[in-house]
Design a protein around this motif. Structure first.
Motif, PDB file in Angstrom:
ATOM      1  N   GLU A 277      -0.021  28.066 -41.176  1.00 58.34           N
ATOM      2  CA  GLU A 277      -0.989  28.356 -40.137  1.00 58.34           C
ATOM      3  C   GLU A 277      -0.321  29.180 -39.048  1.00 58.34           C
ATOM      4  O   GLU A 277       0.856  29.010 -38.757  1.00 58.34           O
ATOM      5  CB  GLU A 277      -1.543  27.053 -39.543  1.00 58.34           C
ATOM      6  CG  GLU A 277      -2.353  26.226 -40.527  1.00 58.34           C
ATOM      7  CD  GLU A 277      -3.640  26.933 -40.926  1.00 58.34           C
ATOM      8  OE1 GLU A 277      -4.128  27.734 -40.120  1.00 58.34           O
ATOM      9  OE2 GLU A 277      -4.126  26.682 -42.042  1.00 58.34           O
ATOM     10  N   PRO A 278      -1.049  30.082 -38.380  1.00 59.34           N
ATOM     11  CA  PRO A 278      -0.444  30.850 -37.282  1.00 59.34           C
ATOM     12  C   PRO A 278      -0.123  29.937 -36.108  1.00 59.34           C
ATOM     13  O   PRO A 278      -0.724  28.866 -35.962  1.00 59.34           O
ATOM     14  CB  PRO A 278      -1.528  31.874 -36.935  1.00 59.34           C
ATOM     15  CG  PRO A 278      -2.796  31.286 -37.442  1.00 59.34           C
ATOM     16  CD  PRO A 278      -2.436  30.480 -38.649  1.00 59.34           C
ATOM     17  N   TRP A 322       6.167  27.569 -35.632  1.00 56.03           N
ATOM     18  CA  TRP A 322       7.037  28.680 -36.016  1.00 56.03           C
ATOM     19  C   TRP A 322       7.761  28.261 -37.270  1.00 56.03           C
ATOM     20  O   TRP A 322       8.867  27.738 -37.207  1.00 56.03           O
ATOM     21  CB  TRP A 322       8.011  29.022 -34.892  1.00 56.03           C
ATOM     22  CG  TRP A 322       7.323  29.552 -33.702  1.00 56.03           C
ATOM     23  CD1 TRP A 322       6.784  28.859 -32.673  1.00 56.03           C
ATOM     24  CD2 TRP A 322       7.067  30.921 -33.419  1.00 56.03           C
ATOM     25  NE1 TRP A 322       6.215  29.691 -31.774  1.00 56.03           N
ATOM     26  CE2 TRP A 322       6.375  30.976 -32.187  1.00 56.03           C
ATOM     27  CE3 TRP A 322       7.365  32.121 -34.074  1.00 56.03           C
ATOM     28  CZ2 TRP A 322       5.964  32.164 -31.611  1.00 56.03           C
ATOM     29  CZ3 TRP A 322       6.962  33.303 -33.494  1.00 56.03           C
ATOM     30  CH2 TRP A 322       6.267  33.325 -32.278  1.00 56.03           C
ATOM     31  N   PRO A 323       7.181  28.465 -38.431  1.00 58.70           N
ATOM     32  CA  PRO A 323       7.752  27.903 -39.663  1.00 58.70           C
ATOM     33  C   PRO A 323       9.023  28.583 -40.110  1.00 58.70           C
ATOM     34  O   PRO A 323       9.656  28.108 -41.018  1.00 58.70           O
ATOM     35  CB  PRO A 323       6.635  28.123 -40.691  1.00 58.70           C
ATOM     36  CG  PRO A 323       5.884  29.301 -40.161  1.00 58.70           C
ATOM     37  CD  PRO A 323       5.925  29.175 -38.678  1.00 58.70           C
ATOM     38  N   PHE A 324       9.404  29.703 -39.507  1.00 59.54           N
ATOM     39  CA  PHE A 324      10.562  30.434 -40.015  1.00 59.54           C
ATOM     40  C   PHE A 324      11.783  30.281 -39.112  1.00 59.54           C
ATOM     41  O   PHE A 324      12.757  30.975 -39.272  1.00 59.54           O
ATOM     42  CB  PHE A 324      10.232  31.929 -40.156  1.00 59.54           C
ATOM     43  CG  PHE A 324       8.997  32.177 -40.949  1.00 59.54           C
ATOM     44  CD1 PHE A 324       8.974  31.922 -42.305  1.00 59.54           C
ATOM     45  CD2 PHE A 324       7.843  32.631 -40.343  1.00 59.54           C
ATOM     46  CE1 PHE A 324       7.844  32.141 -43.040  1.00 59.54           C
ATOM     47  CE2 PHE A 324       6.702  32.833 -41.079  1.00 59.54           C
ATOM     48  CZ  PHE A 324       6.706  32.587 -42.430  1.00 59.54           C
ATOM     49  N   PRO A 407       4.021  27.741 -49.378  1.00 61.45           N
ATOM     50  CA  PRO A 407       3.131  26.998 -50.295  1.00 61.45           C
ATOM     51  C   PRO A 407       2.406  27.875 -51.305  1.00 61.45           C
ATOM     52  O   PRO A 407       2.386  27.565 -52.489  1.00 61.45           O
ATOM     53  CB  PRO A 407       2.151  26.301 -49.343  1.00 61.45           C
ATOM     54  CG  PRO A 407       2.881  26.198 -48.054  1.00 61.45           C
ATOM     55  CD  PRO A 407       3.776  27.394 -47.965  1.00 61.45           C
ATOM     56  N   GLU A 408       1.808  28.970 -50.842  1.00 61.22           N
ATOM     57  CA  GLU A 408       1.023  29.792 -51.761  1.00 61.22           C
ATOM     58  C   GLU A 408       1.907  30.435 -52.820  1.00 61.22           C
ATOM     59  O   GLU A 408       1.562  30.474 -54.004  1.00 61.22           O
ATOM     60  CB  GLU A 408       0.272  30.868 -50.968  1.00 61.22           C
ATOM     61  CG  GLU A 408      -0.677  31.732 -51.809  1.00 61.22           C
ATOM     62  CD  GLU A 408      -1.828  30.941 -52.375  1.00 61.22           C
ATOM     63  OE1 GLU A 408      -2.400  31.389 -53.380  1.00 61.22           O
ATOM     64  OE2 GLU A 408      -2.148  29.864 -51.821  1.00 61.22           O
ATOM     65  N   GLU A 516      11.840  22.976 -40.873  1.00 59.91           N
ATOM     66  CA  GLU A 516      10.906  23.885 -40.243  1.00 59.91           C
ATOM     67  C   GLU A 516       9.956  24.521 -41.238  1.00 59.91           C
ATOM     68  O   GLU A 516       9.048  25.205 -40.851  1.00 59.91           O
ATOM     69  CB  GLU A 516      11.673  24.985 -39.494  1.00 59.91           C
ATOM     70  CG  GLU A 516      12.632  24.461 -38.443  1.00 59.91           C
ATOM     71  CD  GLU A 516      11.946  23.548 -37.451  1.00 59.91           C
ATOM     72  OE1 GLU A 516      12.547  22.547 -37.093  1.00 59.91           O
ATOM     73  OE2 GLU A 516      10.803  23.814 -37.078  1.00 59.91           O
ATOM     74  N   SER A 517      10.226  24.352 -42.528  1.00 65.49           N
ATOM     75  CA  SER A 517       9.335  24.885 -43.552  1.00 65.49           C
ATOM     76  C   SER A 517       9.009  23.751 -44.492  1.00 65.49           C
ATOM     77  O   SER A 517       9.610  22.677 -44.400  1.00 65.49           O
ATOM     78  CB  SER A 517       9.996  26.048 -44.292  1.00 65.49           C
ATOM     79  OG  SER A 517      11.107  25.586 -44.993  1.00 65.49           O
ATOM     80  N   PRO A 518       8.098  23.933 -45.429  1.00 69.86           N
ATOM     81  CA  PRO A 518       7.688  22.812 -46.280  1.00 69.86           C
ATOM     82  C   PRO A 518       8.841  22.092 -46.930  1.00 69.86           C
ATOM     83  O   PRO A 518       8.745  20.910 -47.189  1.00 69.86           O
ATOM     84  CB  PRO A 518       6.773  23.483 -47.323  1.00 69.86           C
ATOM     85  CG  PRO A 518       6.200  24.628 -46.589  1.00 69.86           C
ATOM     86  CD  PRO A 518       7.273  25.107 -45.656  1.00 69.86           C
TER      87      PRO A 518
END
Length: 626
Positions: A277-278, A322-324, A407-408, A516-518
């Protein structure tokens, strides 16, 4: 209109003209031959051009050809290959139908021309011989007549002379009669030769020469007709391939019309969609009131003390704005001072400096500037699990469940893996069916082979199929988890994954790391993904909480310092604190008071006592991260 009657006296000119006609034919043959070479060269260049731009096998270019525009380009390349084939057909047909045929015809034409002109020269020589015979007979007749006249005059002279004896007169008379007879014979021979010559001459100019010249005329006319037919064939060879070339061009047009910009745009979404999500809105931070270390809870990270847990994404990891970006790395960057530290006070007494030394005033930099500086800086690995994850990304293997991907993209990779495994299963089953049929044939006809010889291979295939099915179940479980069909990985899938990975990797001791990421690995370190990776296990899933930076020593505050700027921390004179990051040459040392309070103080305001072992570990981690 006949050359024999009109050109009866142009033998030499006809010989030159027919030779010129053969030269023209040979020139045309050379022209067609060079045209075929041009066609072959053009076809070769077209094929090389098409081959040059064909996608390489097992390369990134093959993935690019899923777009309609690139597929249309690939169809154009294939059609150009067929187009080149038609030019090869032109060259082959011209070589066989024109060059080859005319070359043979020229050889036959030369032989025929040689024969006709040989006959003409033979007839010419014959008439010349007859003329020579006529001339010889004429001269002989003329000589004999003169001799007869002289003999007659001599006889008459002798007969008139009274002093000459009768015997001499008789002898002169006989000689005159003999010469006269010889003249008559020469006359008769000359007359006969003349009649014969006239007859031969008539036949020569009215029969033989016209026939020969007529044949030469027919030969020349056939040559003219043949070169005309060859020119027609030249055009027909081109015309025959025009429909096929037209089809090639139609296919190129059809491929161009099949380009779908909307479909290509959708493919770009499918290829690069992360599933995150943004980020949300950034809250206002009020700096009118003094605060020690303030970070907005709704901005880039959450404070540790609020006790709130972030929702997990896909049942595995926490959702981040901020997932990155790593939290520690980002906060360290955003809160670290960028101005040189203030000098220590002139007096050690707090009274000498009523308010204590002030941190230098600095202009607050925009968040985008800080973020850009962070993206260009080198990452640091502050714990063993981050170290393990960094090595995993560098060695190039990656986790088996593709948890390092968004995820995608992870869903697509898992689906692709499931499809590949199903294809492998189908191949193994086809082999098993074929061996089963072979075994049945051996059982029915023992002389063809031993049925027991295929049992071992059948057993191997059965084991392979079972292993592949387990693999399919495992990846389908991960796929279902990603797609939301399962809330979390089942214990059976987790055990299968742990059992499978335990056979390929050794246990790695790791401490807590940033998530910070999945899967906790989709960070800035992914830019080094191509260097090296090591397989990751489900052992990593146990670490979802933030791990504070390890302490590398202690320090004592020599002076009082009030940290009024963001990233600094206030200390009192004589206070003991923990050192978590030593001075890197900018004049600032990072310290920690407790779990919730940490920041930078001027290095000249504290006395640092570094723990040697902790310092060595810290430096080792820094070197590895760099």
């Amino acid at each position: 209109m006949s050359w024999g009657t009109e050109l009866w006296d142009q033998f030499d000119n006809l010989e030159k003209h027919t030779q010129w006609g053969i030269d023209v034919l040979e020139k045309y043959i050379k022209f067609v031959k060079e045209r075929t070479e041009i066609e072959l060269s053009y076809a070769k260049q077209l094929r090389n051009l098409s081959k040059k731009y064909q996608p390489k096998k097992n390369s990134k270019e093959e993935e690019e050809y899923r777009y309609t525009s690139t597929r249309a380009f690939l169809a154009t390349l294939n059609e150009m290959n067929d187009y080149a084939g038609q030019h090869e057909v032109i060259s082959e047909n011209m070589t066989s139908l024109i060059t080859g045929e005319l070359t043979r015809y020229v050889q036959e034409l030369k032989q025929e021309r040689k024969s006709h002109f040989h006959d003409g020269r033979k007839a010419q020589q014959h008439i010349e011989t007859c003329w020579k015979q006529l001339e010889a007979s004429k001269r002989r007749f003329e000589r004999d007549c003169k001799e007869a006249d002289r003999a007659q005059q001599y006889f008459e002279k002798m007969d008139a002379d009274i002093n000459v004896t009768k015997a001499d007169v008789e002898k002169a008379r006989q000689q005159a009669q003999l010469r006269h007879q010889m003249a008559e014979d020469s006359k008769a021979e000359y007359s006969s030769t003349l009649q014969k010559f006239n007859s031969e001459q008539h036949d020569h100019y009215y029969t033989h020469v016209p026939n020969i010249f007529q044949k030469i005329q027919e030969m020349e006319e056939r040559r003219i007709v043949r070169i005309g037919e060859s020119m027609k064939t030249f055009a027909e060879v081109d015309r025959k391939v025009i429909p096929i070339i037209g089809k090639c061009l139609d296919e190129i047009t059809k491929a161009a019309e099949s380009i779908d910009h909307k479909n290509d745009s959708q493919l770009v979404i499918e290829a690069f969609k992360s599933g995150f999500e943004p980020p949300g809105d950034v809250d206002f931070e009020d700096f009118t009131q003094p605060m020690k270390r303030t970070v907005s809870e709704s901005s880039l990270s959450n404070s540790r003390g609020d006790g709130k847990s972030e929702p997990k994404f896909g049942g595995k990891s926490k959702g981040k704005l901020w997932p990155f970006i790593k939290k520690n790395k980002l906060m360290s960057l955003l809160t670290s001072p960028h101005q040189p530290p203030p000098p220590p006070p002139a007096s050690a007494s707090p009274s000498a400096v009523p308010n204590g030394p002030q941190s230098p005033k600095q202009q607050k930099e925009p968040l985008s500037h800080r973020f850009n500086e962070f993206m260009t800086s080198k990452p640091k690995i502050h714990c063993f699990r981050s170290l393990k994850r960094g090595l995993s990304l560098k060695l190039g293997a990656g986790p088996e469940d593709f948890s390092n991907l968004p995820p995608e993209q992870r869903r697509k990779k898992l689906q692709q893996k499931v499809d590949e495994l199903n294809k492998d299963i189908q191949k193994e089953m086809d082999q098993r069916d074929a061996l089963t049929k072979m075994k049945d044939v051996y059982i029915k006809n023992p002389q063809m082979g031993d049925a027991a010889s295929v049992d071992h291979r059948l057993a191997e295939l059965g084991q392979n199929i079972e292993k592949l099915r387990l693999e399919v179940q495992k990846f389908e479980g991960w796929l279902a988890e990603v797609e939301g069909r399962l809330p979390m990985r089942t214990e059976q899938a987790r055990r299968q994954s742990g059992l499978y990975e335990a056979q390929n990797t050794s246990a790695v001791n790791s401490c807590a790391q940033d998530r910070e990421s999945p899967d906790g690995s989709y960070t800035e370190e992914q830019s080094q993904e191509t260097e090296m990776k090591v397989p990751a296990t489900d052992f990593d899933d146990e670490f979802d909480d933030e791990e504070p930076l390890p302490t590398i020593g202690t320090c004592k505050a020599l002076y009082t310092f009030e940290g009024q700027n963001e990233g600094t921390i206030s200390v009192a004179e004589g206070e003991m604190l923990y050192v978590i990051e030593e001075d890197k040459g900018d004049g600032w040392t990072r310290i920690r008071r407790n779990e919730d309070e940490e920041g930078y103080v001027p290095t000249s305001y504290v006395e640092v006592y570094l723990d040697k072992n902790a310092k060595d570990v810290y430096k080792s981690l820094q070197k590895i991260s760099e």
